[in-house]
Structure formats: structure tokens, C-alpha cells
Design a protein around this motif. Sequence first.
Motif, PDB file in Angstrom:
ATOM      1  N   ALA A   1      26.591  28.902   1.870  1.00  0.00           N
ATOM      2  CA  ALA A   1      27.301  27.684   1.634  1.00  0.00           C
ATOM      3  C   ALA A   1      28.451  27.451   2.501  1.00  0.00           C
TER       4      ALA A   1
ATOM      5  N   ASN B   1      25.183  22.616   1.372  1.00  0.00           N
ATOM      6  CA  ASN B   1      25.119  22.891  -0.337  1.00  0.00           C
ATOM      7  C   ASN B   1      24.475  22.266  -1.282  1.00  0.00           C
TER       8      ASN B   1
ATOM      9  N   LYS C   1      29.624  21.728  -4.267  1.00  0.00           N
ATOM     10  CA  LYS C   1      29.013  22.943  -4.926  1.00  0.00           C
ATOM     11  C   LYS C   1      28.647  22.693  -6.495  1.00  0.00           C
TER      12      LYS C   1
ATOM     13  N   SER D   1      25.258  21.187  -6.288  1.00  0.00           N
ATOM     14  CA  SER D   1      24.321  22.319  -6.271  1.00  0.00           C
ATOM     15  C   SER D   1      23.996  23.104  -7.615  1.00  0.00           C
TER      16      SER D   1
END
Length: 331
Positions: free
Chosen positions: A79, A97, A151, A154
Motif C-alpha cells: 500500500a 491501494n 484504504k 480497498s
Amino acid sequence: MKILVTGGAGFIGSNFVHYLIEHSDHTVTVLDKLTYAGNLASLEGLPDNRFQFVKGDICDAALVDELFARHDAVVHYAAESHNDNSLDDPRPFLDTNIVGTYTLLEAARRHDIRLHHISTDEVYGDLELDDPQRFTETTPYNPSSPYSSTKAGSDLLVRAWVRSFGVKATLSNCSNNYGPYQHVEKFIPRQITNVLLGERPKLYGTGENVRDWIHANDHSSAVLTVLERGRLGETYLIGADGERNNKQVVELILREMGQPADAYDHVNDRPGHDLRYAIDPSKLRDELGWRPAFADFEAGLADTIAWYRANEAWWMPQKSATEARYQAQGQ
């Protein structure tokens, strides 16, 4: 198992690789693009018969497909990270990401392979300093930066691929890690290495912002526990009850290193700096029986300081450029 670890040359990824080699019989392949945060020196000394390194991008679908075909499980650490960097240039965070995670999920779908996705507590936003609550697996997402929002994206992709396509995945959201092999741009190693060089540590704003600290070895043991025993489709929060504000952490570092507790400088606060993170790891502990080895934050911090004292050759090449970047930001 044959385990593929994406981002395994980074901080928490490399710690996980070392943990796997030392505490299991699994073999490990690391896939890492080796951006500035990836460091092959973090993987030195691993046995050739159980470890392989592949330089590559998780957005490279052909390479990902070839690697998935010969592994039993994948642990996805890769990441773009660090909030300050995402504020400066958000685009790489979207590529790695979001697109990178999508690429891995499609490969997992084709090969019907077990996948564990590593995420962060920052997807939940922040808490008030006096809030008695902590983040749980059902806390609504409320990210505040390009890093945490990508994030969060994801995470949602993983959940959608589990539900829509039956991908065999689990997720974990972890609190702030510290320990060996962490880049000196991060809060704790920056302060430690400043003291080692005779410089004063730097504290954002008033230092009241609270983080829930966990030693990287404990994060690694929790991830292996989830990989081996976690229920598919579930999310587990990983934490070690390590809440400290930044001022407390700086003062602990200074005292541990034989310096006056007030020997630090205040610098400009980070834009949009989240107030407090706090993890409730009850589900992980109750369902899977996991417990942290470094339940005492002070002991974990002393272990980390000792590592940076002994490994100047690892961190020194990063230091000058990192401090120049901070100085340009008034930090």
C-alpha cells in the motif's frame, strides 16, 4: 503453505516475513515494487530454501496471475502509506491501494486462493479525546485523508468480492505499528533517530493526538492467527491496548534514551490531524484466542530503541532526505 506477501519489503510486511520464517514452517515469496518505503535490507538473512523475492507491481496483472498460480495463500500488505505523502500527491494512493487491490482480488477469484487483506484503523476516522468508545468491526467508515480513504476503498472492494464472487478472504484493521524496520519518516523512529544523532525530537502541535500503539511482531502474530484460523469473510481488529498521546510517546523515548523529558521542539501540526484512534480487539481475542506479547508499551518501545541503536546502517541512508522534506513543511 506457500505464502505470497505483497509489500513484504516494507515495514510491517518485512516484520511479518521474519515472523513467518521464525514461527512457522511456511515458505514465503515477497512481491514488492521497492518504492522509497521498500528496503531489501529489511529482508537480509532469510534462508534461501524458504524465501524468494520478486520485484514487481501489484497492478501488473500478468505477474500477479503467475504468482497466484503457484501459491496457497496471499497476505496483502502492499500500500501507499503515510498521511503526509497522500496530502502532497494523492494519485499513487489511488493506483496502488485501489487498482492494485482490485488486481489481486481478480487473481484470487480466478485461482480460488486464500487472501488476507491488511488495512488500518484510520478508515474509521477519529474519536474525541474524551470519548469512552473504541473502534469495533461495525464502526462506520469515516476516512479523512487520501491515504485513509483509499484504504477504506480497498476494504470495501475485498468485502464486495467476497459477497459477489465468493473470494476466500479475510480483513484486518490494525492500530499504529512501531518496531524494527520502520522508515524514519514515521513518528516513533523519527524521534529515536533524532536523539541518536544529537538532534531534538519534533512534536506536532501540542502533542495531544492519541494513537493506539502495537508492536509489529504482535501485528504479525495476529495476522498469522487470522490467516490460519479466521472465518472467511470476517473482519478482525488488531490492537494491544496501547493508547498514548504523542507528547507521552516523545517523553518516554527521551527518558528511555537518558535525555530530559522536555528536550523536544514543537512544530507545525499536520493538516486535518486525526485526534484519537482506539481499537477494541475483543473479537480477535475471544474468537481466535490471540494475545499480544508486548502488552507493555514501554517494554516494546525499549526493544525498538535498542534495534535502532544497533542498526544505524539500515536507517541512516533515509535520514537526511526525510528531515529535509519535513523542514520544508515547517515540521
